[in-house]
Design a protein around this motif. Sequence first.
Motif, mmCIF file in Angstrom:
data_model
loop_
_atom_site.group_PDB
_atom_site.id
_atom_site.type_symbol
_atom_site.label_atom_id
_atom_site.label_comp_id
_atom_site.label_asym_id
_atom_site.label_seq_id
_atom_site.Cartn_x
_atom_site.Cartn_y
_atom_site.Cartn_z
ATOM 1 N N ILE A 493 -20.097 4.683 10.055
ATOM 2 C CA ILE A 493 -18.830 3.949 9.977
ATOM 3 C C ILE A 493 -18.356 3.815 8.532
ATOM 4 N N ARG A 494 -19.287 3.859 7.579
ATOM 5 C CA ARG A 494 -18.916 3.597 6.194
ATOM 6 C C ARG A 494 -17.833 4.573 5.688
ATOM 7 N N THR A 495 -17.974 5.878 6.055
ATOM 8 C CA THR A 495 -17.040 6.881 5.508
ATOM 9 C C THR A 495 -15.600 6.633 5.957
ATOM 10 N N PRO A 496 -15.293 6.544 7.278
ATOM 11 C CA PRO A 496 -13.896 6.268 7.659
ATOM 12 C C PRO A 496 -13.445 4.877 7.232
ATOM 13 N N LEU A 497 -14.379 3.905 7.141
ATOM 14 C CA LEU A 497 -13.995 2.565 6.704
ATOM 15 C C LEU A 497 -13.567 2.603 5.234
ATOM 16 N N ASN A 498 -14.260 3.432 4.459
ATOM 17 C CA ASN A 498 -13.881 3.619 3.054
ATOM 18 C C ASN A 498 -12.465 4.192 2.950
ATOM 19 N N ALA A 499 -12.140 5.127 3.884
ATOM 20 C CA ALA A 499 -10.793 5.712 3.903
ATOM 21 C C ALA A 499 -9.748 4.659 4.234
ATOM 22 N N VAL A 500 -10.061 3.792 5.233
ATOM 23 C CA VAL A 500 -9.108 2.748 5.625
ATOM 24 C C VAL A 500 -8.797 1.838 4.445
ATOM 25 N N MET A 501 -9.885 1.373 3.789
ATOM 26 C CA MET A 501 -9.697 0.457 2.670
ATOM 27 C C MET A 501 -8.952 1.154 1.518
ATOM 28 N N GLY A 502 -9.270 2.420 1.289
ATOM 29 C CA GLY A 502 -8.617 3.161 0.209
ATOM 30 C C GLY A 502 -7.132 3.357 0.459
ATOM 31 N N PHE A 503 -6.779 3.811 1.672
ATOM 32 C CA PHE A 503 -5.371 4.045 1.978
ATOM 33 C C PHE A 503 -4.588 2.742 2.004
ATOM 34 N N ALA A 504 -5.268 1.632 2.392
ATOM 35 C CA ALA A 504 -4.596 0.331 2.369
ATOM 36 C C ALA A 504 -4.246 -0.040 0.935
ATOM 37 N N ASP A 505 -5.185 0.199 0.012
ATOM 38 C CA ASP A 505 -4.914 -0.085 -1.401
ATOM 39 C C ASP A 505 -3.773 0.799 -1.924
ATOM 40 N N ILE A 506 -3.798 2.100 -1.529
ATOM 41 C CA ILE A 506 -2.750 3.027 -1.985
ATOM 42 C C ILE A 506 -1.387 2.569 -1.481
ATOM 43 N N ALA A 507 -1.344 2.167 -0.185
ATOM 44 C CA ALA A 507 -0.070 1.707 0.388
ATOM 45 C C ALA A 507 0.433 0.462 -0.330
ATOM 46 N N LYS A 508 -0.501 -0.449 -0.686
ATOM 47 C CA LYS A 508 -0.114 -1.684 -1.370
ATOM 48 C C LYS A 508 0.480 -1.391 -2.734
ATOM 49 N N ARG A 509 -0.075 -0.359 -3.405
ATOM 50 C CA ARG A 509 0.446 -0.002 -4.725
ATOM 51 C C ARG A 509 1.707 0.869 -4.665
ATOM 52 N N SER A 510 2.078 1.304 -3.445
ATOM 53 C CA SER A 510 3.242 2.216 -3.296
ATOM 54 C C SER A 510 4.324 1.583 -2.448
ATOM 55 N N LEU A 511 4.562 0.274 -2.594
ATOM 56 C CA LEU A 511 5.544 -0.422 -1.745
ATOM 57 C C LEU A 511 6.959 0.121 -1.947
ATOM 58 N N GLY A 512 7.253 0.687 -3.114
ATOM 59 C CA GLY A 512 8.593 1.225 -3.363
ATOM 60 C C GLY A 512 8.745 2.674 -2.961
ATOM 61 N N ASP A 513 7.708 3.252 -2.359
ATOM 62 C CA ASP A 513 7.753 4.676 -1.982
ATOM 63 C C ASP A 513 7.536 4.793 -0.471
ATOM 64 N N PRO A 514 8.641 4.733 0.320
ATOM 65 C CA PRO A 514 8.498 4.744 1.792
ATOM 66 C C PRO A 514 7.746 5.961 2.302
ATOM 67 N N LYS A 516 5.406 7.625 0.844
ATOM 68 C CA LYS A 516 3.971 7.460 0.545
ATOM 69 C C LYS A 516 3.334 6.463 1.511
ATOM 70 N N ILE A 517 4.092 5.381 1.776
ATOM 71 C CA ILE A 517 3.571 4.363 2.711
ATOM 72 C C ILE A 517 3.412 4.965 4.096
ATOM 73 N N ASP A 518 4.435 5.771 4.524
ATOM 74 C CA ASP A 518 4.361 6.404 5.846
ATOM 75 C C ASP A 518 3.165 7.337 5.935
ATOM 76 N N ASP A 519 2.888 8.065 4.840
ATOM 77 C CA ASP A 519 1.729 8.968 4.825
ATOM 78 C C ASP A 519 0.429 8.174 4.922
ATOM 79 N N LYS A 523 -2.503 8.186 7.895
ATOM 80 C CA LYS A 523 -3.926 8.428 7.639
ATOM 81 C C LYS A 523 -4.770 7.214 8.035
ATOM 82 N N LEU A 524 -4.199 6.012 7.864
ATOM 83 C CA LEU A 524 -4.905 4.805 8.332
ATOM 84 C C LEU A 524 -5.123 4.865 9.836
#
Length: 859
Positions: A493-514, A516-519, A523-524
């Motif tokens: 579970i660790r590997t896909p969970l790492n992806a979830v947490m990573g993409f969540a962080d990326i989405a949070k940092r890309s709030l002005g890029d729809p 990027k958020i959609d991508d 992936k989430l």
Amino acid sequence: MDNFVILQQMVAIDRAQNRFELRASIQTLLRIIGSCTSSERVYIFDWDETDNVFRNSYEWCGDNVQPWIDNLQSVDSADMPYWLEAFERGDSMIIDNVEDVKDLMPSEYQLLVMQDIHSEIAFPIFYKDQLKGFIGVDNPHIDSSESFISLLGVVGGHLGNVRETLRMTELLEQRNNSLEKSLSDLNRERTFMSVLCTDYISVYCVDLQNDSLEPLKLDPAANAAHIHDIKAGKTFCYSELIGQYYEKYVIKESAPDFTEILSAEHIQNYLADHPKLSYRYRVTPNAAGQENFEAEIFPFSAASSSRVLIGFKQIDELVSFEQNSKRQLQEALDEANLNNEIISAISKIYFSIYRIDLTQDMYEEVSSDNKVHRLTGRMGRASSKMKELCHRFVVPEYQDKILDFFDLSTIAERLHTDETIAMDYLANDGNWHSARFIVKKRDALGNVTNILYATRLISEQKRREQSWMLLAEEANKANEAKSEFLSKMAHDIRTPLNAVMGFADIAKRSLGDPSKIDDCLGKLRTSGAYIEQLVSNILDITNLENGRQQLKPCETSVSELCHTLNMVFDQALMNDGLNITFNCHDIYHDYILADGLKLKQIYSNLLSNSIKFTPGHGDVGFELYEENIPGSDKIRLVARISDTGIGIKPEYQASMFNKFSRETDTRISKVRGSGLGLAIVKELVDLMQGTITVQSNPGGGTIIEVSIDVPYIIKDDLWSGQSGDSSDAESLCVGMHLLVAEDNELNYEVVSELLGMNGISCERAEDGSVCVAMFSTSAAGTYDGILMDLQMPVMDGISASYAIRKLEHPDAQNIPIIAITANTFAKDLERCRLAGMNEHLSKPLNIRQLISILSKFKK
């Protein structure tokens, strides 16, 4: 000289002080008789008048002569009728040739021939005119001289007297000192009774022939003194005086035959064969208060019984003593019976019991006939018997320990502070026994002198213990298997969970890029679906109970599998600037029949391992391609995971797939890991009957290749078909109205929003009872279906479904009820079915699956 030796041994028998000495002396006597007669066997049979059988109690055998004592413990009298009759007359049996008596005594002939006896001498053992047994001499080689036969007859009579005397002596010795003194006084009185008239209250000289009586002594207190004017020196009619005395003073119940026994005719007849006549009776108390009397009658001469001396003595004290003795004997008998009952109860547990005298190193075997326990007559040296029992019954691997336990030289010390000790052992017959020593007697200093040895069967107890141990071991294995399984799942579970947490962080940092958020959201969702598959696998109770994962082949897209891995291991999530490439090529059959989740687990673990042990700016590659298998409906799916990492030492490669195995290397000491990743890969590859190869050199990177043969699926116009089916389902469900039983407001909001996006309206019921009430009061056709959460307060989903199906509402039996639950255990799904639910969906809710299910009921 032979006669003298026999007589000398009889003297030794007379001097025997106890049963052991008597038995040893008798055994010696048999040996002497055997030696004197040059016979093959000399033995003694005891006569058991109660059971009407003869029992072989002693035996001496010459050299190379087979013993018969164990086979002759119960010879029925019907098998020896001629001998029994002769012995009861006091006759001896002298048979020079058994063939001469074949017709005279056929039963005895059969017994003799069976024992290979050609000649026989046998003589009875008597005590007080009662047959007690007989002594036999098999195949003697002497002349049957009259003197020797007479001597053997004397031996028989003497043995009867000695054995009976010793038995009586042993009984008397058990009485207390006061009882012994009273018995001694009584014997002394009886010895002088015939000559001392002072012991009698009245004495008469009677001429039975002339029916006359002359008083010699008459105590004034005697009742007879009040009949007429009886005085010494006068003559009276005997029969008349006896009759008057009986009618006036004798208590009839005590002596109903008084006048008959003391009649002149009976006295003469009796004294013709006996030296004395005694008769007891009770009277009304005389002037001295005496009421129990005994009449003793002696003839004046052995030649004539017509003139007799009759003495009457009071025996109140003797009667009282005998009554007390009888009471004491009855009490002793009651106590013995109680002891026998206790021993009988114990013997149901202990099948073998021995009494052991430690001071004499002697044992006696105790047996039971279900009514009374008694000595079997088997006795001997206790220390030798314990060794014999060990070698005879105990399996070799337990013999050393049991020999130490059976060591009687140390048993007193071992029992110094304990009353019992025990040890278990395995017997030769496969059963388990428990051997136990129990203290029976201690001396004044507290030292153990007598013990009991008992053995009981404990096989069933041992089997229960072994069964409990086996169950405990199986339970431990099951727990270990469950722990191992959960460890593997947690690792996956660790590997896909790492992806979830990573993409969540990326989405949070890309709030002005729809875009990027959609991508990131896409992936989430992909990573979340992967996690959902793993959680479903964890919840599979079969995996938990067996500690093993099971294959669940289904239609799987190879390209979609590769796409999912690409998103999970998106390079944007990796640190240190790793270059990760995915290459899916030469896939001619995109759809295969395989367990897609297990394939993802294999590839994810290998990729995670490569990423973990590849330094920054290194390369990690994933290549997936198809190989043709000629003449087969399968293809070979080959995955190559390569990296430019630190590599694997050759000596570690042999154990790298073992559980919890990690290479000892300072380069990876700071890299965290459980050591389960490669073990999971190996187990899954083996489960799918695949192969895995490793090429690696320290510092030169690693290439791992996994090959698995899987069936392929041929599908025409796949995407158009799916699209059409999906559109049809969505169009069928537009306009439907559902009742949603959901206690969690946030969950209801998500469901309501998803349904609304697909043209479906709904109403909420906060728990199962509200759902039942809303449905029961609704008009027919109000709801097209019910979405039922299982875990709710007040009334759960199972109870609510039962209640709805029992309503008299027109739609109660037909309305679709779909369970929405986080529980996917088989037993929970079965409960849903029994409650009347039509389908079930697991959380989180998959709206596509729900639309598909609703469309089936809409049609």
